[in-house]
Design an enzyme around this catalytic site. Structure first.
Site: not given
Length: 531
Positions: A31-32, A34, A76, A283, A405
């Site tokens: 992105g800009s 970076e 980003h 779970h 999961g």
């Protein structure tokens, strides 16, 4: 370019540090904010592009696990970190070392809440990073990267996050010399002695093996200790790695994530040793004891937090391999008889004319055709019990899945594993519902021409949810909204991204397609219609 003859820029200092740490691959979707990192991009580095940030983190996760070194990820700002959060959560649960950098707007305009800035950059990824920081000064960025790396690699390993304003990269700073920081902590000798004495004195030991065994390169030590004591060996519930050969005489199978069924499986054993595993992962709600009546529990785990909530018994915290080596150094115990062998599973038969292939037959065929040391990266939750029976894992570092999961991890993780394990065949075994969370990973596999065999088990539904619904009061035949997946063309989706796609409906087609795909030098997706 440096700002002076004496001082490097932040970018130059960080690149030098990454090189020293062996992190010369940057996983990202740019992105800009970076872009300044990539000015004068060094020739010995490579940028691994993912088409969505969850794919980026999934690829980095697979690569980090396969190389046993932290991956460097560049995201980003707030939006990119948000897209990636599902797989950041999975990396945290997988204990995957990862240095995540997130772009931030320039410091000079942060007071004005500029477009694409992250208002709470250090909080965004919490609680699923070990540490997060936005350095107070540009010249502190290299030190933050170094600290992030050491923290990511310290047990229990995991992701960390550094937010970096875009104008920091060109500021002057000092080089940071890499340091040697221990990544192995030895468990307390007195606790190991107590566990060893319990193990020697018991009559019918059982081992419960978790993902940390393979993460810590303790596969051989686990086998040796099991053989020394003739202990039956179970795999812990929801384990993201395999820590014991599943064709071994002492292998006893897999524990379900339900308290009462775990107790039932372990019945008859008087000492239970959880090695590199929580005791236990559940779970659904359960009742009654956590272990069979008359049994005692001990645990060897690298994570103090896991040890803290274990409900009973003795927990030794430290490196799995070092702990097992200390136990193996004790005098040999008295001889025990071999426990009963695990029943031999019946062979799966091909379907009758007009019927769809069973998952068991598909996985049995895959097992018969694949190399023994091939690597399975799996995300087919409804098919996992069948996989446990018909697609055994034989060797260390040949099975990966998500411990969280959360879906969307394993298709890009297969790409990351294949980048690292270039001498082994990688098989991405993915359910049709799971595949749609990160289908863009196919493009990355095609661009790098990785010889991955993707097998899509297409049952046209979120089968795991439909099968789990009875726990919450649904009756057979009740309609469960939002769980049908008609009209998906995975072979077509593969071809659209540069991957060969094949659709399979019969036993003959299955054998031919898998043979060709496993022998291909390029990625191939095999879409299998299953019952």
């Amino acid at each position: 370019m440096s700002t002076s003859a004496e001082q490097p820029t932040v970018r130059e200092a960080v690149i030098a540090l990454l090189r020293d740490f062996g992190m010369t691959k940057i996983f990202g979707n740019p992105g800009s904010t970076e872009l300044p990192l990539f000015l004068d991009f060094p020739e010995d580095f490579s940028y691994v592009l993912g088409l969505q940030e969850a794919v980026v983190v999934g690829m980095a996760d697979g690569h980090a696990q396969a190389t046993r070194n932290a991956a460097f990820v560049n995201l980003h700002s707030a939006a990119g970190v948000g897209h990636a959060m599902g797989n950041i959560f999975t990396a945290f649960k997988n204990r995957t070392p990862m240095v995540i950098t997130a772009g931030q707007q320039a410091r000079s305009i942060l007071p004005y809440e500029p477009f694409l800035y992250s208002g709470q950059a250090t909080e965004l990824a919490k609680p699923y990073v070990k540490w997060s920081i936005e350095p107070a000064r540009a010249e502190d960025v290299p030190h933050a990267i170094a600290r992030a790396y050491y923290l990511a690699m310290l047990p229990p390993r995991g992701p960390v996050l550094v937010s970096i304003p875009s104008d920091d990269w060109n500021k002057p700073c000092d080089f940071i010399a890499p340091r040697r920081v221990s990544t192995q902590l030895r468990p307390e000798p007195a606790l190991l002695e107590a566990i060893g004495a319990q193990l020697d004195a018991c009559e019918r030991p059982a081992f419960v093996i978790g993902a940390a065994v393979d993460r810590d390169a303790a596969w051989q030590e686990t086998v040796q200790l099991a053989e020394r004591h003739n202990a039956r060996v179970f795999v812990a519930p929801m384990s993201g790695r395999c820590g014991f050969p599943e064709d071994h005489r002492l292998f006893a199978g897999f524990l379900p994530a339900m308290r009462e069924r775990i107790v039932g499986k372990l019945a008859g054993h008087d000492f239970i040793f959880a090695i590199g595993a929580p005791a236990f992962t559940y779970h659904v709600e359960g009742q009654g004891p956590h272990i069979p009546e008359g049994a005692t529990l001990a645990q060897l785990i690298e994570d103090p937090a896991t040890a803290s909530w274990t409900p009973l018994g003795t927990s030794a915290v430290g490196g799995i391999r070092l702990g097992l080596q200390d136990l193996l150094a004790r005098p040999a115990p008295r001889a025990r008889p071999l426990p009963p062998a695990r029943p031999v599973r019946p062979r799966a038969e091909p379907p009758a004319p007009g019927e769809r292939l069973s998952v068991a037959y598909v996985l049995q065929t895959l097992d018969e055709l694949r190399p023994r040391d091939s690597i399975v990266v799996e995300e087919a939750p409804s098919s996992r019990p069948v996989m446990h029976e018909y697609l055994p894992i034989y060797e260390s570092e040949t099975f990966y899945t998500m411990c969280s999961g959360g879906l969307g991890h394993s298709m890009p993780a297969a790409v990351g594993v294949a980048m690292a394990k270039t001498r082994q065949r990688v098989i991405g075994l993915i359910g049709d519902g799971s595949a749609m969370y990160s289908i863009q990973a196919l493009w990355s596999a095609a661009q790098m021409q990785l010889p991955i065999t993707f097998v899509i088990l297409k049952n046209r539904r979120y089968a795991a949810l439909q099968e789990f619904a009875g726990v919450f009061g649904f009756k057979p035949g009740d309609r469960l909204e939002g769980t049908d997946l008609p009209d998906l063309d995975f072979a077509g989706l593969a071809r659209a991204q540069g991957v060969e796609g094949v659709r399979v409906e019969t036993a003959q087609q299955l054998g031919e397609a898998l043979t060709a795909a496993l022998g291909s030098t390029r990625p191939v997706l095999v879409e299998v219609e299953v019952a």
